[in-house]
Design a protein around this motif. Structure first.
Motif, PDB file in Angstrom:
ATOM      1  N   HIS A  55     -40.217  17.053   7.366  1.00 32.33           N
ATOM      2  CA  HIS A  55     -39.731  17.136   5.991  1.00 32.33           C
ATOM      3  C   HIS A  55     -39.433  18.611   5.712  1.00 32.33           C
ATOM      4  CE1 HIS A  55     -40.433  13.007   5.320  1.00 32.33           C
ATOM      5  NE2 HIS A  55     -41.753  13.046   5.136  1.00 32.33           N
ATOM      6  N   GLY A  56     -38.174  18.992   5.794  1.00 30.71           N
ATOM      7  CA  GLY A  56     -37.812  20.383   5.546  1.00 30.71           C
ATOM      8  C   GLY A  56     -38.401  21.297   6.588  1.00 30.71           C
ATOM      9  N   ASP A  57     -39.301  22.203   6.162  1.00 24.55           N
ATOM     10  CA  ASP A  57     -39.913  23.173   7.076  1.00 24.55           C
ATOM     11  C   ASP A  57     -41.326  22.792   7.483  1.00 24.55           C
ATOM     12  OD1 ASP A  57     -37.639  24.697   6.916  1.00 24.55           O
ATOM     13  OD2 ASP A  57     -38.381  25.920   5.240  1.00 24.55           O
ATOM     14  N   SER A  58     -41.704  21.525   7.311  1.00 20.79           N
ATOM     15  CA  SER A  58     -43.056  21.101   7.668  1.00 20.79           C
ATOM     16  C   SER A  58     -43.013  19.701   8.272  1.00 20.79           C
ATOM     17  CB  SER A  58     -43.975  21.125   6.439  1.00 20.79           C
ATOM     18  OG  SER A  58     -43.494  20.207   5.459  1.00 20.79           O
ATOM     19  N   TYR A  59     -44.166  19.305   8.883  1.00 23.53           N
ATOM     20  CA  TYR A  59     -44.296  17.987   9.494  1.00 23.53           C
ATOM     21  C   TYR A  59     -45.445  17.233   8.837  1.00 23.53           C
ATOM     22  CZ  TYR A  59     -41.056  18.429  13.423  1.00 23.53           C
ATOM     23  OH  TYR A  59     -39.930  18.516  14.201  1.00 23.53           O
ATOM     24  N   VAL A  60     -45.314  15.908   8.836  1.00 23.43           N
ATOM     25  CA  VAL A  60     -46.406  15.033   8.402  1.00 23.43           C
ATOM     26  C   VAL A  60     -46.697  14.048   9.526  1.00 23.43           C
ATOM     27  CG1 VAL A  60     -45.834  15.221   5.959  1.00 23.43           C
ATOM     28  CG2 VAL A  60     -44.837  13.368   7.320  1.00 23.43           C
ATOM     29  N   ILE A  61     -47.878  13.457   9.483  1.00 27.10           N
ATOM     30  CA  ILE A  61     -48.290  12.464  10.478  1.00 27.10           C
ATOM     31  C   ILE A  61     -48.590  11.157   9.764  1.00 27.10           C
ATOM     32  CG2 ILE A  61     -50.703  13.224  10.367  1.00 27.10           C
ATOM     33  CD1 ILE A  61     -50.974  12.419  13.312  1.00 27.10           C
ATOM     34  N   MET A  62     -48.248  10.027  10.452  1.00 25.31           N
ATOM     35  CA  MET A  62     -48.498   8.704   9.870  1.00 25.31           C
ATOM     36  C   MET A  62     -48.978   7.769  10.974  1.00 25.31           C
ATOM     37  SD  MET A  62     -45.799   5.974   8.182  1.00 25.31           S
ATOM     38  CE  MET A  62     -45.360   7.051   6.826  1.00 25.31           C
ATOM     39  N   ASP A  63     -50.138   7.129  10.746  1.00 28.55           N
ATOM     40  CA  ASP A  63     -50.636   6.106  11.671  1.00 28.55           C
ATOM     41  C   ASP A  63     -49.840   4.814  11.460  1.00 28.55           C
ATOM     42  OD1 ASP A  63     -53.002   5.145  13.538  1.00 28.55           O
ATOM     43  OD2 ASP A  63     -52.748   3.627  11.981  1.00 28.55           O
ATOM     44  N   LEU A  64     -49.329   4.221  12.563  1.00 24.81           N
ATOM     45  CA  LEU A  64     -48.456   3.048  12.480  1.00 24.81           C
ATOM     46  C   LEU A  64     -49.252   1.750  12.603  1.00 24.81           C
ATOM     47  CD1 LEU A  64     -45.515   4.409  14.656  1.00 24.81           C
ATOM     48  CD2 LEU A  64     -45.755   4.446  12.159  1.00 24.81           C
ATOM     49  N   GLU A  65     -50.336   1.653  11.835  1.00 21.55           N
ATOM     50  CA  GLU A  65     -51.209   0.465  11.859  1.00 21.55           C
ATOM     51  C   GLU A  65     -51.683   0.166  13.287  1.00 21.55           C
ATOM     52  OE1 GLU A  65     -48.782  -2.529   9.944  1.00 21.55           O
ATOM     53  OE2 GLU A  65     -49.641  -2.048   7.996  1.00 21.55           O
ATOM     54  N   SER A  66     -52.092   1.231  13.984  1.00 23.96           N
ATOM     55  CA  SER A  66     -52.556   1.084  15.359  1.00 23.96           C
ATOM     56  C   SER A  66     -53.872   0.317  15.413  1.00 23.96           C
ATOM     57  CB  SER A  66     -52.735   2.460  16.006  1.00 23.96           C
ATOM     58  OG  SER A  66     -53.716   3.200  15.310  1.00 23.96           O
ATOM     59  N   ARG A  67     -54.149  -0.226  16.580  1.00 20.99           N
ATOM     60  CA  ARG A  67     -55.346  -1.051  16.737  1.00 20.99           C
ATOM     61  C   ARG A  67     -56.623  -0.222  16.621  1.00 20.99           C
ATOM     62  NH1 ARG A  67     -55.599  -4.480  22.087  1.00 20.99           N
ATOM     63  NH2 ARG A  67     -55.330  -2.372  22.928  1.00 20.99           N
ATOM     64  N   ASN A  68     -56.661   0.981  17.213  1.00 17.86           N
ATOM     65  CA  ASN A  68     -57.884   1.782  17.223  1.00 17.86           C
ATOM     66  C   ASN A  68     -57.812   3.000  16.313  1.00 17.86           C
ATOM     67  OD1 ASN A  68     -59.474   0.268  19.103  1.00 17.86           O
ATOM     68  ND2 ASN A  68     -58.059   0.934  20.692  1.00 17.86           N
ATOM     69  N   GLY A  69     -56.734   3.139  15.533  1.00 14.22           N
ATOM     70  CA  GLY A  69     -56.656   4.178  14.531  1.00 14.22           C
ATOM     71  C   GLY A  69     -56.355   5.562  15.075  1.00 14.22           C
ATOM     72  N   THR A  70     -56.116   6.492  14.155  1.00 15.23           N
ATOM     73  CA  THR A  70     -55.795   7.880  14.477  1.00 15.23           C
ATOM     74  C   THR A  70     -56.689   8.787  13.652  1.00 15.23           C
ATOM     75  OG1 THR A  70     -53.482   7.249  14.851  1.00 15.23           O
ATOM     76  CG2 THR A  70     -53.944   9.593  14.573  1.00 15.23           C
ATOM     77  N   LEU A  71     -57.228   9.837  14.300  1.00 20.51           N
ATOM     78  CA  LEU A  71     -58.073  10.805  13.606  1.00 20.51           C
ATOM     79  C   LEU A  71     -57.316  12.118  13.487  1.00 20.51           C
ATOM     80  CD1 LEU A  71     -61.537  10.246  15.342  1.00 20.51           C
ATOM     81  CD2 LEU A  71     -60.684   9.201  13.243  1.00 20.51           C
ATOM     82  N   LEU A  72     -57.372  12.741  12.302  1.00 24.94           N
ATOM     83  CA  LEU A  72     -56.813  14.073  12.082  1.00 24.94           C
ATOM     84  C   LEU A  72     -57.965  14.981  11.695  1.00 24.94           C
ATOM     85  CD1 LEU A  72     -54.437  16.007  11.840  1.00 24.94           C
ATOM     86  CD2 LEU A  72     -54.137  15.237   9.472  1.00 24.94           C
ATOM     87  N   ASN A  73     -58.286  15.913  12.622  1.00 23.87           N
ATOM     88  CA  ASN A  73     -59.442  16.802  12.422  1.00 23.87           C
ATOM     89  C   ASN A  73     -60.700  15.995  12.121  1.00 23.87           C
ATOM     90  OD1 ASN A  73     -57.789  19.093  12.767  1.00 23.87           O
ATOM     91  ND2 ASN A  73     -57.217  19.056  10.596  1.00 23.87           N
ATOM     92  N   ASP A  74     -60.916  14.929  12.975  1.00 27.96           N
ATOM     93  CA  ASP A  74     -62.103  14.058  12.915  1.00 27.96           C
ATOM     94  C   ASP A  74     -62.146  13.158  11.683  1.00 27.96           C
ATOM     95  OD1 ASP A  74     -63.088  15.044  15.315  1.00 27.96           O
ATOM     96  OD2 ASP A  74     -64.118  16.688  14.325  1.00 27.96           O
ATOM     97  N   LYS A  75     -61.071  13.110  10.904  1.00 33.36           N
ATOM     98  CA  LYS A  75     -61.011  12.223   9.746  1.00 33.36           C
ATOM     99  C   LYS A  75     -59.998  11.121  10.019  1.00 33.36           C
ATOM    100  CE  LYS A  75     -60.130  12.073   4.754  1.00 33.36           C
ATOM    101  NZ  LYS A  75     -59.751  12.849   3.552  1.00 33.36           N
ATOM    102  N   LYS A  76     -60.440   9.854   9.860  1.00 27.24           N
ATOM    103  CA  LYS A  76     -59.562   8.727  10.158  1.00 27.24           C
ATOM    104  C   LYS A  76     -58.468   8.607   9.096  1.00 27.24           C
ATOM    105  CE  LYS A  76     -59.562   3.890  11.588  1.00 27.24           C
ATOM    106  NZ  LYS A  76     -60.376   2.693  11.898  1.00 27.24           N
TER     107      LYS A  76
END
Length: 399
Positions: A55-76
Motif C-alpha cells: 500500500h503506497g510506501d508500506s506493506y501489510v500482511i494478511m492470513d488467508l484463513e490458513s489451517r495452522n495460522g500465522t504469527l507476527l512477532n509471536d502474536k497470532k
C-alpha cells in the motif's frame, strides 16, 4: 520498494535462504505457484497460507484463513485482516521463520551530491579472478590421468550450476569463452530454475524418499541372504559383493547382507571416493537389484514347480491302481488252500480300500513340515534354481 525476506527453517534439516522481490502482492504457501513456496517436513503449511500486500510506501500482511495460522512477532493474526509490517518484523508459519525488511530508494538533493572517485573498469577484478580459476581448472585437467576426466569435469560443473543464479552475464561469458575455444563442448544445459523443484525447500522430502528406498533395498537383500542359506541349504550367499578399492587408503569393510540403511547411504555417498569408485559401487547396487528382481520371478517359478510336481507325487502315493497291483500278487489262505486275491475280486477291492484308508490316515497325522519336505521342497528348489540361473535373453524353449 524492494522486499527482502530472510527465511529460516528451524527443524532438521535446517536451512536459511534470502529472497528479494519487487511485487505488489506476495503470496506465501505450499503451492509452487506462490511467489514464496514453503515446503517442510510437516504438512502444516497451507497451499495459500499468507500474503503480503503493498500500500503506497508500506506493506501489510494478511492470513488467508490458513489451517495452522500465522504469527507476527509471536502474536497470532486474525484471518483476512490486514496488519502493518515494519522492518525487522518476524513472521512465524509452522516451522518457518521469515524476517521482513523493505528498502526504499532515497533521492539525495543535488547539493549533497559528491562525485565518486575514479575506479577501475567494471568487472575487471572479478574477471581476473575468474580467469585464474579457469586456468587452474585447465592445468588440473591436463595433469589428470583418469580416462573419465571429461565426465568428471562435466559432472562437477553441472553440480555447481545447480546452485548458481545465472543471468545475462552468464550468456556473455559463454560467448566470449566460445570465441576463444572454438565450438561449444557437449556440456549439459544449465538447469532451469523451477520453484516446484527448489532443493532448498524439497531437500527433506528427497532425504526421506532415499531413506525409505535404501531401507527397503537392505531388507530385501538380507531376506534373500536368509532364503539362500536356510531354504536352499547354501553355506555361502550369492549376493554380489562390492569390488575392492584400489585406493591407498584402507577401506572400511562393507557387506550388503549385514549393513544398515544408514551404512549403505554412507557407502554410496562417501564424498572422499573418486568418481570411478563411486560408479563401481552404484553398479554393484544395480547388479544386486537385478538379482532381487530375478529372485522374485524365481519364487513364482519354484512355487509352480512345487505345486505341480509335488501334487503329482502325492497323488501317485494314493493311486488305488497301485494298491490293486500290489494285492494281486498276494495270496489268501483258506483252510488247506491258498488263493490269489486276483481270483476273488471283492476281497481284493476290500484290501485296496483298507490300504488306501491306512495311508490316508498316516498323511493326516503326519507333520505338515515333513509332507512339504518329502513331496514339495525338492521340486520347488529345482524350479527356483532353474529360473534364477537362466541367462538373460535366452529362449526357455531351447533348454
Amino acid at each position: 520498494m524492494r522486499v527482502r525476506l530472510k527465511v529460516l527453517k528451524d527443524t532438521p534439516p535446517c536451512w536459511e535462504h534470502v529472497f528479494e522481490m519487487d511485487k505488489d502482492i506476495i503470496l506465501i504457501g505450499r503451492d509452487p505457484k506462490n511467489e514464496l513456496q514453503l515446503e517442510g517436513t510437516s504438512s502444516g503449511v497451507s497451499r495459500q497460507h499468507t500474503k503480503l500486500v503493498r500500500h503506497g510506501d508500506s506493506y501489510v500482511i494478511m492470513d488467508l484463513e490458513s489451517r495452522n495460522g500465522t504469527l507476527l512477532n509471536d502474536k497470532k493474526l486474525n484471518p483476512m485482516v490486514e496488519h502493518a509490517l515494519h522492518n525487522g518484523d518476524l513472521i512465524h508459519i509452522c516451522e518457518f521463520v521469515i524476517e521482513f525488511s523493505a528498502e526504499q530508494l532515497e533521492v539525495k538533493p543535488e547539493a549533497d551530491f559528491i562525485p565518486e572517485p575514479e575506479h577501475s573498469p567494471p568487472f575487471a577484478e572479478e574477471s581476473q579472478k575468474l580467469m585464474a580459476a579457469l586456468d587452474q581448472i585447465c592445468q588440473r585437467f591436463e595433469r589428470e590421468e583418469s580416462s573419465l576426466k571429461e565426465e568428471a569435469l562435466q559432472g562437477a560443473l553441472s553440480h555447481s550450476l545447480e546452485r548458481a543464479t545465472l543471468n545475462k552475464a552468464a550468456e556473455i561469458l559463454s560467448q566470449v569463452l566460445q570465441s576463444k575455444t572454438g565450438p561449444p563442448a557437449s556440456f549439459p544445459a544449465p538447469p532451469q530454475k523451477d520453484r516446484g523443484l527448489d532443493i532448498s525447500s524439497n531437500y527433506d522430502r528427497v532425504e526421506r524418499a532415499i531413506a525409505v528406498l535404501l531401507d527397503f533395498f537392505v531388507k530385501m537383500i538380507q531376506a534373500l541372504d536368509e532364503f539362500e542359506i536356510f531354504f536352499l541349504d547354501k553355506t555361502m550367499t550369492s549376493i554380489i559383493v562390492p569390488p575392492k578399492s584400489k585406493s591407498s587408503k584402507p577401506a572400511k569393510s562393507f557387506s550388503f547382507g549385514k549393513c544398515t540403511a544408514n551404512e549403505l547411504k554412507e557407502y554410496l555417498f562417501d564424498p572422499e571416493i573418486s568418481l570411478p569408485e563411486a560408479q563401481k559401487r552404484i553398479n554393484c547396487v544395480q547388479a544386486n537389484a537385478e538379482k532381487l528382481m530375478m529372485h522374485q520371478i524365481s519364487l513364482l517359478a519354484g512355487y509352480k514347480a512345487g505345486v505341480t510336481e509335488g501334487t503329482q507325487r502325492l497323488l501317485q502315493k494314493m493311486n488305488p491302481q497301485k494298491f490293486r497291483q500290489k494285492f494281486e500278487e498276494k495270496t489268501l489262505k483258506l483252510g488247506p488252500f491258498r488263493l490269489r486275491y486276483s481270483l476273488i475280486p471283492l476281497l481284493a477291492t476290500l484290501q485296496v480300500v483298507k490300504e488306501f484308508s491306512r495311508i490316508h490316515q498316516e498323511l493326516i497325522q503326519e507333520d505338515p513340515a515333513k509332507i512339504e519336505r518329502d513331496y514339495f521342497h525338492k521340486p520347488y528348489k529345482s524350479g527356483y534354481e532353474k529360473s534364477i540361473n537362466k541367462i538373460p535373453g535366452r529362449n526357455p524353449s531351447s533348454d
